[in-house]
Design a protein around this motif. Structure first.
Motif, PDB file in Angstrom:
ATOM      1  N   LEU A 128       2.786 -42.285-135.148  1.00 52.56           N
ATOM      2  CA  LEU A 128       3.083 -43.549-134.473  1.00 52.56           C
ATOM      3  C   LEU A 128       2.533 -43.455-133.043  1.00 52.56           C
ATOM      4  N   ALA A 129       1.596 -44.335-132.722  1.00 55.92           N
ATOM      5  CA  ALA A 129       0.951 -44.262-131.402  1.00 55.92           C
ATOM      6  C   ALA A 129       1.298 -45.481-130.553  1.00 55.92           C
ATOM      7  N   MET A 130       2.194 -45.255-129.597  1.00 57.75           N
ATOM      8  CA  MET A 130       2.539 -46.303-128.637  1.00 57.75           C
ATOM      9  C   MET A 130       2.032 -45.896-127.256  1.00 57.75           C
ATOM     10  N   SER A 131       2.368 -44.658-126.836  1.00 56.81           N
ATOM     11  CA  SER A 131       2.120 -44.223-125.452  1.00 56.81           C
ATOM     12  C   SER A 131       0.635 -44.104-125.131  1.00 56.81           C
ATOM     13  N   GLU A 132       0.328 -44.379-123.881  1.00 54.93           N
ATOM     14  CA  GLU A 132      -1.055 -44.277-123.396  1.00 54.93           C
ATOM     15  C   GLU A 132      -1.057 -43.484-122.096  1.00 54.93           C
ATOM     16  N   ALA A 135       0.671 -45.705-119.648  1.00 52.21           N
ATOM     17  CA  ALA A 135       1.888 -46.456-120.014  1.00 52.21           C
ATOM     18  C   ALA A 135       2.685 -45.740-121.094  1.00 52.21           C
ATOM     19  N   GLY A 136       3.901 -45.317-120.689  1.00 52.29           N
ATOM     20  CA  GLY A 136       4.799 -44.677-121.655  1.00 52.29           C
ATOM     21  C   GLY A 136       6.104 -45.445-121.713  1.00 52.29           C
ATOM     22  N   SER A 137       6.866 -45.383-120.614  1.00 56.72           N
ATOM     23  CA  SER A 137       8.122 -46.131-120.573  1.00 56.72           C
ATOM     24  C   SER A 137       7.854 -47.634-120.632  1.00 56.72           C
ATOM     25  N   LYS A 159      -4.761 -43.433-126.646  1.00 52.24           N
ATOM     26  CA  LYS A 159      -3.330 -43.124-126.751  1.00 52.24           C
ATOM     27  C   LYS A 159      -3.147 -41.654-126.375  1.00 52.24           C
ATOM     28  N   THR A 160      -1.966 -41.321-125.927  1.00 51.05           N
ATOM     29  CA  THR A 160      -1.727 -39.907-125.634  1.00 51.05           C
ATOM     30  C   THR A 160      -0.327 -39.494-126.068  1.00 51.05           C
ATOM     31  N   PHE A 161      -0.124 -38.189-126.145  1.00 54.70           N
ATOM     32  CA  PHE A 161       1.162 -37.575-126.538  1.00 54.70           C
ATOM     33  C   PHE A 161       1.529 -37.943-127.979  1.00 54.70           C
ATOM     34  N   ILE A 162       0.561 -38.120-128.865  1.00 55.22           N
ATOM     35  CA  ILE A 162       0.906 -38.607-130.198  1.00 55.22           C
ATOM     36  C   ILE A 162       1.262 -37.446-131.136  1.00 55.22           C
ATOM     37  N   SER A 163       2.526 -37.394-131.519  1.00 58.17           N
ATOM     38  CA  SER A 163       3.010 -36.341-132.414  1.00 58.17           C
ATOM     39  C   SER A 163       2.358 -36.525-133.786  1.00 58.17           C
ATOM     40  N   SER A 164       1.910 -35.440-134.366  1.00 56.52           N
ATOM     41  CA  SER A 164       1.142 -35.431-135.625  1.00 56.52           C
ATOM     42  C   SER A 164      -0.186 -36.164-135.458  1.00 56.52           C
ATOM     43  N   HIS A 205      -1.333 -28.855-125.135  1.00 62.86           N
ATOM     44  CA  HIS A 205      -0.560 -27.607-125.181  1.00 62.86           C
ATOM     45  C   HIS A 205       0.794 -27.847-124.547  1.00 62.86           C
ATOM     46  N   LYS A 206       1.839 -27.695-125.354  1.00 61.73           N
ATOM     47  CA  LYS A 206       3.184 -28.045-124.900  1.00 61.73           C
ATOM     48  C   LYS A 206       4.006 -26.792-124.599  1.00 61.73           C
ATOM     49  N   MET A 207       5.127 -26.990-123.892  1.00 59.52           N
ATOM     50  CA  MET A 207       6.011 -25.831-123.662  1.00 59.52           C
ATOM     51  C   MET A 207       6.844 -25.525-124.900  1.00 59.52           C
ATOM     52  N   ASP A 213       1.526 -30.542-133.936  1.00 62.59           N
ATOM     53  CA  ASP A 213       0.444 -31.049-133.092  1.00 62.59           C
ATOM     54  C   ASP A 213       0.825 -32.317-132.341  1.00 62.59           C
ATOM     55  N   THR A 214       0.346 -32.377-131.113  1.00 64.36           N
ATOM     56  CA  THR A 214       0.518 -33.552-130.246  1.00 64.36           C
ATOM     57  C   THR A 214      -0.862 -33.820-129.652  1.00 64.36           C
ATOM     58  N   ALA A 215      -1.373 -35.026-129.851  1.00 61.84           N
ATOM     59  CA  ALA A 215      -2.792 -35.225-129.538  1.00 61.84           C
ATOM     60  C   ALA A 215      -3.063 -36.476-128.725  1.00 61.84           C
ATOM     61  N   ARG A 363      13.824 -29.505-124.478  1.00 61.97           N
ATOM     62  CA  ARG A 363      13.536 -30.188-123.208  1.00 61.97           C
ATOM     63  C   ARG A 363      12.943 -31.582-123.402  1.00 61.97           C
ATOM     64  N   VAL A 364      12.109 -31.694-124.440  1.00 68.76           N
ATOM     65  CA  VAL A 364      11.431 -32.992-124.614  1.00 68.76           C
ATOM     66  C   VAL A 364      12.354 -34.061-125.209  1.00 68.76           C
ATOM     67  N   HIS A 365      13.473 -33.638-125.770  1.00 68.34           N
ATOM     68  CA  HIS A 365      14.392 -34.634-126.335  1.00 68.34           C
ATOM     69  C   HIS A 365      14.876 -35.628-125.283  1.00 68.34           C
ATOM     70  N   ARG A 366      14.915 -35.192-124.021  1.00 69.50           N
ATOM     71  CA  ARG A 366      15.353 -36.115-122.963  1.00 69.50           C
ATOM     72  C   ARG A 366      14.213 -36.977-122.448  1.00 69.50           C
ATOM     73  N   ILE A 367      12.993 -36.661-122.944  1.00 66.92           N
ATOM     74  CA  ILE A 367      11.810 -37.399-122.457  1.00 66.92           C
ATOM     75  C   ILE A 367      11.267 -38.375-123.506  1.00 66.92           C
ATOM     76  N   TYR A 368      11.071 -37.884-124.747  1.00 63.59           N
ATOM     77  CA  TYR A 368      10.404 -38.799-125.692  1.00 63.59           C
ATOM     78  C   TYR A 368      11.403 -39.698-126.417  1.00 63.59           C
ATOM     79  N   GLY A 369      10.820 -40.644-127.171  1.00 61.71           N
ATOM     80  CA  GLY A 369      11.674 -41.639-127.849  1.00 61.71           C
ATOM     81  C   GLY A 369      12.246 -42.625-126.837  1.00 61.71           C
ATOM     82  N   GLY A 370      11.663 -42.613-125.633  1.00 64.47           N
ATOM     83  CA  GLY A 370      12.213 -43.348-124.487  1.00 64.47           C
ATOM     84  C   GLY A 370      12.972 -42.337-123.645  1.00 64.47           C
ATOM     85  N   THR A 371      12.632 -42.259-122.347  1.00 67.09           N
ATOM     86  CA  THR A 371      13.293 -41.255-121.505  1.00 67.09           C
ATOM     87  C   THR A 371      14.788 -41.600-121.372  1.00 67.09           C
ATOM     88  N   ASN A 372      15.563 -40.607-120.965  1.00 66.59           N
ATOM     89  CA  ASN A 372      17.007 -40.866-120.838  1.00 66.59           C
ATOM     90  C   ASN A 372      17.312 -41.862-119.713  1.00 66.59           C
TER      91      ASN A 372
HETATM   92  C1  LIG Z   1       5.891 -33.718-127.010  1.00 72.78           C
HETATM   93  C2  LIG Z   1       5.796 -35.211-126.899  1.00 72.78           C
HETATM   94  C3  LIG Z   1       5.671 -35.967-128.060  1.00 72.78           C
HETATM   95  C4  LIG Z   1       5.544 -37.348-127.986  1.00 72.78           C
HETATM   96  N1  LIG Z   1       5.335 -38.065-129.138  1.00 72.78           N
HETATM   97  C5  LIG Z   1       5.001 -39.389-129.039  1.00 72.78           C
HETATM   98  C6  LIG Z   1       4.598 -40.114-130.194  1.00 72.78           C
HETATM   99  O1  LIG Z   1       4.563 -39.592-131.314  1.00 72.78           O
HETATM  100  N2  LIG Z   1       4.226 -41.405-130.041  1.00 72.78           N
HETATM  101  C7  LIG Z   1       4.239 -42.027-128.825  1.00 72.78           C
HETATM  102  O2  LIG Z   1       3.894 -43.195-128.756  1.00 72.78           O
HETATM  103  N3  LIG Z   1       4.643 -41.363-127.715  1.00 72.78           N
HETATM  104  C8  LIG Z   1       5.011 -40.057-127.790  1.00 72.78           C
HETATM  105  N4  LIG Z   1       5.396 -39.370-126.678  1.00 72.78           N
HETATM  106  C9  LIG Z   1       5.400 -40.054-125.390  1.00 72.78           C
HETATM  107  C10 LIG Z   1       6.787 -40.277-124.825  1.00 72.78           C
HETATM  108  O3  LIG Z   1       7.501 -41.217-125.577  1.00 72.78           O
HETATM  109  C11 LIG Z   1       6.609 -40.678-123.347  1.00 72.78           C
HETATM  110  O4  LIG Z   1       6.144 -39.522-122.664  1.00 72.78           O
HETATM  111  C12 LIG Z   1       7.891 -41.190-122.730  1.00 72.78           C
HETATM  112  O5  LIG Z   1       8.253 -42.431-123.278  1.00 72.78           O
HETATM  113  C13 LIG Z   1       7.763 -41.353-121.195  1.00 72.78           C
HETATM  114  O6  LIG Z   1       6.613 -42.046-120.842  1.00 72.78           O
HETATM  115  P1  LIG Z   1       5.640 -41.432-119.718  1.00 72.78           P
HETATM  116  O7  LIG Z   1       5.323 -40.040-120.101  1.00 72.78           O
HETATM  117  O8  LIG Z   1       4.525 -42.379-119.528  1.00 72.78           O
HETATM  118  O9  LIG Z   1       6.534 -41.376-118.413  1.00 72.78           O
HETATM  119  P2  LIG Z   1       6.685 -42.518-117.301  1.00 72.78           P
HETATM  120  O10 LIG Z   1       6.949 -43.799-117.953  1.00 72.78           O
HETATM  121  O11 LIG Z   1       5.517 -42.430-116.386  1.00 72.78           O
HETATM  122  O12 LIG Z   1       7.981 -42.025-116.538  1.00 72.78           O
HETATM  123  C14 LIG Z   1       7.987 -41.031-115.513  1.00 72.78           C
HETATM  124  C15 LIG Z   1       9.415 -40.942-114.962  1.00 72.78           C
HETATM  125  O13 LIG Z   1       9.794 -42.212-114.412  1.00 72.78           O
HETATM  126  C16 LIG Z   1      10.997 -42.648-115.002  1.00 72.78           C
HETATM  127  N5  LIG Z   1      11.006 -44.112-115.132  1.00 72.78           N
HETATM  128  C17 LIG Z   1      10.052 -44.913-115.660  1.00 72.78           C
HETATM  129  N6  LIG Z   1      10.456 -46.182-115.669  1.00 72.78           N
HETATM  130  C18 LIG Z   1      11.715 -46.200-115.140  1.00 72.78           C
HETATM  131  C19 LIG Z   1      12.683 -47.213-114.880  1.00 72.78           C
HETATM  132  N7  LIG Z   1      12.447 -48.486-115.199  1.00 72.78           N
HETATM  133  N8  LIG Z   1      13.873 -46.845-114.341  1.00 72.78           N
HETATM  134  C20 LIG Z   1      14.124 -45.547-114.023  1.00 72.78           C
HETATM  135  N9  LIG Z   1      13.246 -44.555-114.236  1.00 72.78           N
HETATM  136  C21 LIG Z   1      12.067 -44.861-114.794  1.00 72.78           C
HETATM  137  C22 LIG Z   1      11.017 -41.982-116.385  1.00 72.78           C
HETATM  138  O14 LIG Z   1      12.333 -41.936-116.904  1.00 72.78           O
HETATM  139  C23 LIG Z   1      10.449 -40.621-116.050  1.00 72.78           C
HETATM  140  O15 LIG Z   1      11.455 -39.800-115.527  1.00 72.78           O
HETATM  141  C24 LIG Z   1       5.573 -37.987-126.727  1.00 72.78           C
HETATM  142  C25 LIG Z   1       5.740 -37.232-125.564  1.00 72.78           C
HETATM  143  C26 LIG Z   1       5.837 -35.859-125.641  1.00 72.78           C
HETATM  144  C27 LIG Z   1       5.950 -35.063-124.367  1.00 72.78           C
END
Ligand SMILES: Cc1cc2nc3c(=O)[nH]c(=O)nc-3n(C[C@H](O)[C@H](O)[C@H](O)COP(=O)(O)OP(=O)(O)OC[C@H]3O[C@@H](n4cnc5c(N)ncnc54)[C@H](O)[C@@H]3O)c2cc1C
Length: 385
Positions: A128-132, A135-137, A159-164, A205-207, A213-215, A363-372
């Motif tokens: 599933l490729a959403m992130s670029e 643009a992630g969040s 796209k970036t960070f795409i799992s599988s 290359h991830k921690m 794979d993440t590509a 560590r990444v659980h708090r980042i991907y799927g939408g950051t915490n």
């Molecule tokens: C190992 C790994 C696997 C992944 N797999 C996938 C995948 O399969 N498919 C896919 O599409 N994506 C994938 N991702 C991407 C992941 O979902 C994004 O990295 C994540 O959503 C954060 O986006 P970003 O990296 O652009 O961070 P940014 O959006 O740049 O955020 C940077 C920081 O700013 C904070 N921030 C941003 N906006 C706000 C706000 N409005 N309020 C407060 N704080 C904010 C964030 O919380 C974060 O702390 C993966 C990432 C990793 C590391």
């Protein structure tokens, strides 16, 4: 406390998963995945054969038809993570929780018939490729465009960070089909590996999750036929994403609870075995007190987890509830893992030990799927109304 969400079918399925693990999740295999940075196709096909992936594919397309009953997927997560194979659990999750649901819920009959039977067997793997890169969040900020041309779309972007992302045969890709950033400016396309102009950039290359794979992916004038537009409807991409995100977040929560349980179990075993000052580590009051805290946290994780899994099964897990469970569970997981690494001493830092790998994976659980932070934003928005 005893958990009560599973019945005998789930427990029978647990035995199947354990049997699979015995055969396919050896130390040698795990090292091979870590060295290659990906799970080999043979293992994914074996998982398809054993019925461990494809759980979310409807029976009529050769799967188990368990998309709504997440308990079977939860059993897979619990057991595979307990076996110290977080990367494999991740690869299974991408297939069943992230890629397949888009086809099951939103695909046309033709799309389902084309892809689902082979996704159930592992012959076709999805991503599933959403992130670029930019643009992630803020997914409405994506720049990958799909321009309407005769018979389909021309896709350009990255796209970036795409799992599988490297191993997938099809990538469910979030693209811009309209102007501006209104919700109806986005669509989802199935982009197939091998399409002209579709390239894989570097493998990242991830921690943690070393064996999955993440590509980076790049698209240069990739022609995608209109049959590959998810659901056959342009401008529905944003809504389609929103529909599936609760499942993605639930799956991360389940993985977090499973990792916390595994960490507790490994740490009890380790501290019973290891000695210092003529005593077992577990006999120090500090160790037992820390383990008592961890054990209560794990208990609370399961209680919350089981409510979330049940709510999902009853179609009652809202976006806010899924986000709440995701940030809470992954933060408890992090605390548990950190304590458990500490109780392992130096060995807790050595990646030969499952506790060290699980810590890095967590560590990444708090980042991907939408950051915490984004999860807290989703949860708190209604309070401000
Ligand atoms: C190992 C790994 C696997 C992944 N797999 C996938 C995948 O399969 N498919 C896919 O599409 N994506 C994938 N991702 C991407 C992941 O979902 C994004 O990295 C994540 O959503 C954060 O986006 P970003 O990296 O652009 O961070 P940014 O959006 O740049 O955020 C940077 C920081 O700013 C904070 N921030 C941003 N906006 C706000 C706000 N409005 N309020 C407060 N704080 C904010 C964030 O919380 C974060 O702390 C993966 C990432 C990793 C590391």
């Amino acid at each position: 406390m005893e958990r009560d969400i599973y019945d005998e079918d789930h427990e029978a399925f647990r035995d199947v998963v354990k049997e699979f693990i015995k055969r396919y999740v050896t130390n040698e295999k795990r090292e091979q995945w870590d060295a290659a940075g990906e799970i080999d196709r043979e293992t994914m096909l074996a998982a398809g054969e054993a019925g461990i992936i494809g759980l979310s594919v409807p029976e009529e397309f050769g799967g188990a038809g368990m998309l709504q009953d997440y308990r079977f997927r939860a059993v897979v997560n619990e057991e595979v993570i307990a076996a110290g194979a977080g990367s494999l659990a991740g690869a299974f999750g991408i297939q069943d929780d992230l890629a397949v649901p888009y086809l099951v819920h939103m695909g046309t009959e033709e799309q389902k018939a084309t892809w689902l039977p082979r996704m159930a067997t592992g012959e076709v793997l999805g991503a599933l490729a959403m992130s670029e890169p930019g643009a992630g969040s803020d997914l409405r900020g994506i720049k990958t465009t799909a321009k309407r041309v005769e018979g389909g779309y021309l896709v350009n972007g990255a796209k970036t960070f795409i799992s599988s992302g490297k191993t997938a045969d099809i990538v469910v890709t979030f693209v811009k089909t309209g102007e501006g950033n209104r919700p109806d400016a986005f669509s989802i396309l199935i982009i197939e590996n091998g399409m002209n102009g579709f390239d894989h950039g570097k493998k990242l290359h991830k921690m943690g999750f070393q064996g999955h794979d993440t590509a980076e992916l790049s698209f240069t004038d990739v022609f995608v036929p209109e049959e590959n537009l998810i659901g056959g409807q342009e401008g529905r991409g944003f809504i389609q994403l929103m529909m599936n995100l609760p499942l993605e977040r639930l799956s991360i929560g389940v993985a977090a609870a499973s990792a916390a349980q595994a960490a507790f179990d490994w740490t009890v075993a380790y501290t019973r075995d290891r000695e210092a000052f003529g005593e077992r580590i577990i006999d120090f009051q500090n160790t037992r007190f820390q383990l008592a805290t961890v054990s209560a946290t794990v208990e609370a994780l399961w209680a919350y987890n089981d409510r979330a899994v049940k709510a999902y099964g009853e179609s009652k897990l809202t976006a806010e509830e899924a986000a709440k469970y995701k940030f809470w569970s992954t933060e408890r997981e992090w605390e548990v893992l950190d304590t458990c690494v500490q109780l392992h001493g130096g060995y807790g830092y050595i990646t030969e030990y499952p506790i060290a790998r699980a810590f890095l994976d967590a560590r990444v659980h708090r980042i991907y799927g939408g950051t915490n932070e984004i999860m807290r934003d989703i949860v708190s928005r209604p309070f401000a109304k």
